[in-house]
Each structure stands twice: as structure tokens, then as C-alpha cells.
Enzyme design. Structure first.
Site, short mmCIF file in Angstrom:
data_model
loop_
_atom_site.label_atom_id
_atom_site.label_comp_id
_atom_site.label_asym_id
_atom_site.label_seq_id
_atom_site.Cartn_x
_atom_site.Cartn_y
_atom_site.Cartn_z
N LYS A 134 64.66 22.89 -11.51
CA LYS A 134 65.10 21.61 -10.95
C LYS A 134 63.97 20.59 -11.08
CE LYS A 134 62.73 20.85 -7.86
NZ LYS A 134 61.25 20.71 -7.78
N TYR A 222 65.96 18.83 -2.71
CA TYR A 222 66.29 19.92 -1.77
C TYR A 222 67.07 19.38 -0.58
CZ TYR A 222 62.94 22.95 -4.19
OH TYR A 222 62.30 23.70 -5.13
P1 NAD Z 1 52.63 22.94 -13.64
O1 NAD Z 1 51.95 21.71 -14.10
O2 NAD Z 1 51.82 23.92 -12.86
O3 NAD Z 1 53.26 23.71 -14.90
C1 NAD Z 1 53.77 23.04 -16.00
C2 NAD Z 1 53.43 23.81 -17.26
O4 NAD Z 1 53.93 23.04 -18.37
C3 NAD Z 1 51.93 23.97 -17.47
O5 NAD Z 1 51.66 25.26 -17.94
C4 NAD Z 1 51.59 22.94 -18.55
O6 NAD Z 1 50.52 23.33 -19.38
C5 NAD Z 1 52.89 22.90 -19.35
N1 NAD Z 1 53.08 21.66 -20.11
C6 NAD Z 1 53.62 21.60 -21.33
N2 NAD Z 1 53.65 20.35 -21.77
C7 NAD Z 1 53.11 19.59 -20.81
C8 NAD Z 1 52.86 18.19 -20.71
N3 NAD Z 1 53.18 17.32 -21.68
N4 NAD Z 1 52.28 17.74 -19.58
C9 NAD Z 1 51.96 18.58 -18.58
N5 NAD Z 1 52.18 19.92 -18.62
C10 NAD Z 1 52.76 20.42 -19.74
O7 NAD Z 1 53.93 22.48 -12.83
P2 NAD Z 1 54.87 23.35 -11.89
O8 NAD Z 1 54.61 22.99 -10.48
O9 NAD Z 1 54.80 24.77 -12.26
O10 NAD Z 1 56.32 22.74 -12.24
C11 NAD Z 1 57.00 23.06 -13.43
C12 NAD Z 1 58.51 22.90 -13.21
O11 NAD Z 1 58.93 23.82 -12.20
C13 NAD Z 1 58.95 21.53 -12.73
O12 NAD Z 1 60.19 21.20 -13.28
C14 NAD Z 1 59.11 21.69 -11.22
O13 NAD Z 1 60.05 20.81 -10.65
C15 NAD Z 1 59.57 23.12 -11.13
N6 NAD Z 1 59.18 23.75 -9.87
C16 NAD Z 1 60.15 24.34 -9.12
C17 NAD Z 1 59.83 24.93 -7.91
C18 NAD Z 1 60.91 25.60 -7.13
O14 NAD Z 1 60.64 25.99 -6.00
N7 NAD Z 1 62.08 25.79 -7.68
C19 NAD Z 1 58.51 24.91 -7.45
C20 NAD Z 1 57.54 24.31 -8.24
C21 NAD Z 1 57.89 23.74 -9.46
#
Ligand code: NAD
Length: 379
Positions: A134, A222
Site C-alpha cells: 500500500k 489505514y
Molecule cells: P525503504 O526505503 O526502507 O525501502 C524501499 C526499498 O526500495 C529500498 O531497498 C530502496 O533501496 C529501494 N528503492 C528502489 N528504487 C528506489 C528509489 N528510486 N528511491 C528510493 N528507494 C528505492 O521503504 P519501506 O518503508 O520499506 O517502504 C517500502 C514500501 O512498503 C512502501 O510502499 C510502503 O508504503 C510500504 N510499507 C508498508 C508497510 C505496511 O505495514 N504494510 C510498512 C512499511 C512500508
């Protein structure tokens, strides 16, 4: 001696082992217990590494078989820790080669929001099913393209709305739907936290072209989900206010504090918020004509708490929590194996993006926005 045998089978002299042919089944054979579908996780960031990948150990129908990352060293390390073979490591350029890998059934996209649409469509073109984080995507057009690509490939698309697979939220939904709270009149839900620019996962969240929006897109979703899944209705009208301190560099591009209201066909209302500048909150409250319910925290990764109040009596509801991440991955694996639709398909993600866009419009124009209910699902 005459031997009684089932019609259509060749009688066999006693004492001789024989193989009967496959009987005609009225229904397809049930899946063998323990069959698991293979997942490729795309994006090895905070959420993938801390929550999703460790949760495969708790799943029953899913297994981690491939990794997609822009950082080879990190991917090699994760692969070694979780037993993924090196040939199943891809980067964002070589991603499309997953088409040749039969071990991969489902692609789980855990990238910044603006990349969800591209990788979903590419995964479908490679013939895989998709679980997408999401918010589903940044625009309604992207959501439409993702749904269309899934249909064209005849593959399933599920949005990872984990709260809908989490036992406390599922119990709150059951109580609301079965009338245990009386008629649902009001849902309130608040999701807030402090956005921290020193954390890499929060850096892309400050960039509108990657995040799509601010607190509303990230965690206000949420609050919106709660109002929709508790009432089981689709809103017909939305209003909203947004305040963001533009001198705070965190909010140069994206919004901070949002308060929005929904009106449902039954007359029920929802009062919802999201924030990137308040101390953490993840709460849902439901007010019915007979009883009220507080889930706080409501959308944590674990340790949820639920209280139900009827008149002056208050009781705590306790549930076995399990692992909501494993539950949602297993849900998609099962519906794929059984050729069914997931509980939270792409259409569910699209509906949220439409409503969130209407909140922005209502706040911008300073007046309520009416929503069309023509595509509303029956729940
Ligand atoms: P994060 O930044 O920790 O992870 C993102 C990943 O994408 C990293 O490994 C990064 O290197 C990679 N990436 C690839 N291309 C990129 C770019 N152009 N810019 C930045 N990063 C890039 O983020 P996250 O918190 O893990 O979130 C990732 C996704 O998961 C989002 O869509 C977020 O909404 C979702 N999320 C959902 C929940 C949940 O509870 N369902 C919780 C956290 C995150």
C-alpha cells in the site's frame, strides 16, 4: 467365491495387488498439504527486511525463492541468511528475466510508492501473480493500468492491506457486521508519527514524485481503510483539511497533518486523521447504538489491544495474534492455488486512491466532494 467390487473396476484375483484408475472427482483435488508457492521479494528496504522476509518462516503456503535488489552485496547477504540460491537474485534491470524462472509464482513489491505500477505491470508481463504494498500506486490511472495488466495476463493482483488479515481487526469487523455493537453510527481513526529525515526509509517519503503524497498516502490510508472495512460501506461524500508548515523542509513537497470526514449511505460518519508531526498513534474507535469499541494500537505489527464498552461495562477482548504478514502472503498463495480472487484485490486499492484524491480536492477547494458509488463492491 464371488468378489464384490465397485462398478467399472476390473475384478482382481484375491491376493494380487492392483492399481485402480483415478476416480472421477466432482470437485478438483484439494491441494496437497504443505504445498508452498514461491515468492520473489522486490526491494530489500526496512519493511521487507524487518517484517516480510522473516515472516516466511511463519507461513504455511508461501516460501521465499528470489530477491530483487539494486544492491548486489545486500542481496547476496540476505540470500545467504534465508537460503535463497544465487541464481535467483535479480536487479531492477534484469527483473524481467523472472519470466524464465518457474520457481517464482508471486512477486511481492515493496518499493517506494511511485514504482509500484511499473513493477506490477512488468511482473504480470513475466507471467507472475502480484502482491503489492500500500498505497497501490500514485494515481488512479496507474491503478487502472495495473488492474488491466493483471486481467490481460490472467494473473491475480492483491494489495497488501495487512490489517484485513490481522485477527483483532477481523474480530472488530465481525462484531460490527454481526450487529454486536448495534447500528454503526461513527468510526474515528487516527494514524500519526514523526517523519524523520535521518532515516533512509523516510527520505523518499518527503519526495512527492516517489511517495505520491504525504501522511495521507502513507498512513492516512489505514484510517480510511478502517472506516470502509468496519462499516462495510463506500463513502458518498468526503471533506478535508490539511495543514503543513512549508518552512519545515520535511513538508516542502508533501502534506503533514490531515483531518478528513466521510459520509456513508447509511448515515454513518467517519472522522479520520493522519499526521507526520505528532507522537505515534494507530487507533480505531467504533461507536454503535449498543456498544463502542476501541482498538489501540489498531494497526501495529503485534500487541494489539481491544476494549468493548456496553453502557458502563467495559471488557477486554483478547485474540491469538499469529503473524499478519504470513497470513496475507498465505492468503494470496491459497487463492492462486484455488483459482479464486483475493479478499483485497487491485479494485480495493484503486477505491482508496480515488477517495484519497477526493480528500486532497476537498481540502484544496474548501468544500465537500461527492463520490460516485457506481463501482462500489458488495461486501
Ligand atoms: P525503504 O526505503 O526502507 O525501502 C524501499 C526499498 O526500495 C529500498 O531497498 C530502496 O533501496 C529501494 N528503492 C528502489 N528504487 C528506489 C528509489 N528510486 N528511491 C528510493 N528507494 C528505492 O521503504 P519501506 O518503508 O520499506 O517502504 C517500502 C514500501 O512498503 C512502501 O510502499 C510502503 O508504503 C510500504 N510499507 C508498508 C508497510 C505496511 O505495514 N504494510 C510498512 C512499511 C512500508
Amino acid at each position: 467365491m464371488t468378489m464384490r467390487v465397485d462398478a467399472g473396476l476390473t475384478p482382481a484375483p484375491s491376493g494380487v495387488p492392483v492399481g485402480r484408475p483415478m476416480p472421477e472427482m466432482e470437485r478438483p483435488m484439494p491441494e496437497a498439504p504443505g504445498r508452498r508457492l514461491g515468492y520473489a521479494v522486490v526491494g530489500l528496504g526496512q519493511f521487507a527486511l524487518n517484517q516480510i522476509i522473516p515472516s516466511f518462516a511463519r507461513s504455511q503456503s508461501s516460501k521465499l525463492v528470489a530477491l530483487v535488489s539494486g544492491n548486489r552485496d545486500k542481496a547476496l547477504h540476505v540470500a545467504e541468511c534465508y537460503g535463497v540460491v544465487q541464481k535467483n537474485i535479480y536487479d531492477y534491470q534484469s527483473f524481467d528475466r523472472i519470466a524464465d524462472n518457474d520457481e517464482i509464482d508471486i512477486v511481492y513489491i515493496i518499493l517506494p510508492n511511485a514504482l509500484h505500477a511499473e513493477f506490477t505491470v512488468r511482473a504480470f508481463q513475466a507471467g507472475k501473480h502480484v502482491l503489492c504494498e500500500k498505497p497501490m500506486a500514485v494515481t488512479v490511472e496507474e491503478c487502472d493500468a495495473m488492474i488491466r495488466a493483471g486481467r490481460e495476463a490472467d494473473r491475480r493482483l492483491m494489495i497488501a492491506y495487512r490489517a484485513q488479515y490481522e485477527p483483532y481487526n477481523m474480530e472488530a469487523i465481525r462484531m460490527a457486521r454481526e450487529g454486536e455493537l448495534g447500528t454503526i453510527r461513527l468510526v474515528t481513526s487516527d494514524h500519526g508519527r514523526i517523519l524523520d529525515p535521518s532515516v533512509p526509509a523516510d527520505q523518499w517519503r518527503m519526495v512527492k514524485s516517489l511517495a505520491g503524497g504525504g501522511s495521507l498516502y502513507d498512513i492516512g490510508i489505514y484510517s480510511l481503510q478502517a472506516a470502509r472495512y468496519i462499516t462495510g460501506e463506500e463513502p458518498v461524500e468526503v471533506s478535508g483539511y490539511i495543514t503543513s508548515d512549508r518552512n519545515d523542509p520535511r513538508f516542502a513537497e508533501i502534506e503533514d497533518l490531515v483531518a478528513f470526514q466521510l459520509r456513508f449511505p447509511s448515515g454513518a460518519l467517519a472522522n479520520l486523521t493522519s499526521s507526520y508531526s505528532t507522537s505515534p498513534v494507530k487507533r480505531i474507535q467504533v461507536f454503535g447504538s449498543k456498544a463502542s469499541l476501541v482498538l489501540d494500537p489498531a494497526t501495529e505489527y503485534e500487541r494489539h489491544q481491544m476494549m468493548v464498552k456496553t453502557g458502563k461495562e467495559e471488557r477486554r477482548v483478547q485474540m491469538p495474534e499469529g503473524n499478519q504478514f504470513a497470513a496475507e502472503m498465505d492468503h494470496l498463495a491459497k487463492v492462486v492455488m484455488e483459482n479464486r480472487e483475493p479478499k483485497t484485490p487491485g479494485e480495493e486499492g484503486l477505491r482508496d486512491i480515488r477517495i484519497l484524491q477526493a480528500v486532497y480536492r476537498a481540502a484544496r477547494e474548501g468544500k465537500p466532494v461527492l463520490l460516485s458509488t457506481t463501482d462500489a463492491p458488495t461486501r
